[in-house]
Design a protein around this motif. Sequence first.
Motif, short mmCIF file in Angstrom:
data_model
loop_
_atom_site.label_atom_id
_atom_site.label_comp_id
_atom_site.label_asym_id
_atom_site.label_seq_id
_atom_site.Cartn_x
_atom_site.Cartn_y
_atom_site.Cartn_z
N ILE A 46 0.91 -1.22 0.00
CA ILE A 46 0.14 0.07 0.07
C ILE A 46 0.77 1.31 0.15
O ILE A 46 0.56 2.16 -0.75
CB ILE A 46 -0.89 0.08 1.25
N LEU A 47 1.96 1.17 0.70
CA LEU A 47 2.86 2.39 0.81
C LEU A 47 3.53 2.63 -0.36
O LEU A 47 3.82 3.78 -0.93
CB LEU A 47 3.96 2.21 2.12
N LEU A 48 3.94 1.59 -1.24
CA LEU A 48 4.49 1.82 -2.63
C LEU A 48 3.52 2.08 -3.49
O LEU A 48 3.87 2.38 -4.77
CB LEU A 48 5.33 0.47 -2.67
N GLY A 49 2.31 1.98 -3.22
CA GLY A 49 1.38 2.35 -4.15
C GLY A 49 1.02 3.73 -4.65
O GLY A 49 1.65 4.47 -3.99
N PRO A 50 0.15 3.90 -5.50
CA PRO A 50 -0.11 5.49 -5.82
C PRO A 50 -0.69 6.41 -4.70
O PRO A 50 -0.66 7.45 -4.86
CB PRO A 50 -1.26 5.41 -6.97
N GLY A 51 -1.36 5.80 -3.73
CA GLY A 51 -1.90 6.61 -2.62
C GLY A 51 -1.10 7.10 -1.72
O GLY A 51 -1.39 8.21 -1.02
N THR A 292 -1.01 -5.59 -5.42
CA THR A 292 -2.35 -5.22 -4.57
C THR A 292 -2.29 -4.11 -4.14
O THR A 292 -3.17 -3.07 -4.50
CB THR A 292 -2.62 -6.13 -3.51
N GLY A 293 -1.15 -3.57 -3.84
CA GLY A 293 -0.97 -2.04 -3.39
C GLY A 293 -1.14 -1.02 -4.47
O GLY A 293 -1.62 0.28 -4.07
N LEU A 294 -0.72 -1.42 -5.60
CA LEU A 294 -0.83 -0.62 -6.75
C LEU A 294 -2.40 -0.13 -6.94
O LEU A 294 -2.67 0.71 -7.89
CB LEU A 294 0.00 -0.94 -8.02
N LYS A 295 -3.40 -1.15 -6.64
CA LYS A 295 -4.80 -0.82 -6.95
C LYS A 295 -5.42 0.04 -5.86
O LYS A 295 -6.72 0.31 -6.00
CB LYS A 295 -5.45 -2.34 -6.93
N THR A 296 -4.73 0.27 -4.88
CA THR A 296 -5.32 1.29 -3.88
C THR A 296 -5.51 2.67 -4.26
O THR A 296 -4.69 2.87 -5.18
CB THR A 296 -4.38 1.19 -2.51
N ASN A 297 -6.73 3.34 -3.87
CA ASN A 297 -7.06 4.61 -3.98
C ASN A 297 -7.91 5.28 -3.12
O ASN A 297 -8.54 4.60 -2.45
CB ASN A 297 -7.83 4.36 -5.69
#
Length: 403
Positions: A46-51, A292-297
């Motif tokens: 999640i931390l590495l994701g877009p959010g 999975t983290g990359l899909k967080t928004n």
Amino acid sequence: MHTAMSTTEIFLLAMLLIFSIPYLIWRLGRTDYWAPLVVVQIITGILLGPGVMGAAFPDYYAFVFNPTVIQTLNGIAWWAVMIFVMIAGIELDLVAAWEHRRESTITAGMALGTPLLFGCVAAFGMLAYDGWIGPKGMTWQFILGVGMACAVTALPILILLMEKLEVLRQPIGQRILRYASLDDVAIWGVLALILLDWTRVGRQIGFLISFAIAAWLLRKLMRAIPERDRWYVGLIWLAICGFAADWAGLHFMVGAFLAGAVMDAHWFDQAEMDLMRHHVLLAIMPVFFLSTGLKTNWAVGGTAVFIAAAVLLVASVSGKMIGVHIAGKVLKWGKGEASIIGWLLQTKALIMIIFANILLDKGIITNETFTALLLMAIASTMLTVPVVSPRLRAMKEIIFRSQ
């Protein structure tokens, strides 16, 4: 420097981030009691994701996680989670559940049905606001999907946590595995119902008929070949089932679960199966957590997502605990027994995340709903060991109670 790097180098840079950051957080932060490595890996995704990283360092995020790299990571993630789900299917112990069918059915039914009901109520409330239901989702699919996400028990993570608590091979651990096994079958059955496509119902019926015939042949083959060949044949079978299920309009994860469910655990050495699960978790599942983290928004608004996650967490945990306590009253369990079993069965993490990923891929939920469900799953799983561990120490006699 960025323009001079090849796609391979950028991919390896992404892999370096995926494996190093969660390990360092887990090891240096000594988080194991509150957050096992698998949970830290999910949070890091999640931390590495877009959010988070994408918002703080948009240029660097766009450079490292460019479309080509993401496509490559997704391919690895798909195969990793397929293997993991297949192992979960293999470990289903439906024979033991049948031997204790009254106790297992009552407990599994209440442990699944009550949080499902609570989760459906929460999902119905979410529909009053924009941004939660996906573009291809029907109202009943959204409500049932989110409700089932609240009811899920993550069998593979449950096994890992019970190993940590040293109860997996004890009578109470085996009881909990029976309950979780029945719930696992129900979860994938409901998912198949949600994904049922009436425009391709003929293809889906054909898949199920063909699968039944192929599974019968596979079982004859697996009994005939030596054990050293069974894993390899099993992986071939996994690819066939995943492809066929996806072609039929279900989802390759449904095929992966079915691939494992028709295989018997005693065909494989238990120690080797434990090692296989461990190695998959170690070597390739972190890529799934990152994807999975990359899909967080957080587009609906960070506060709204956290509020939704909190509501879903309350629905999930309270529903599971109330359901198991009702079962305990019916079955006349001892004091404190239902509480320990309920807290272990409310473990979410991987299976819920896989379930939510499928709902997102099919357009039934939005990225915002996915994010709320993901946060709920993380919090649910992090609660398990700190709550259960002191209770087990205080009531050691429960560990050895077979029913």
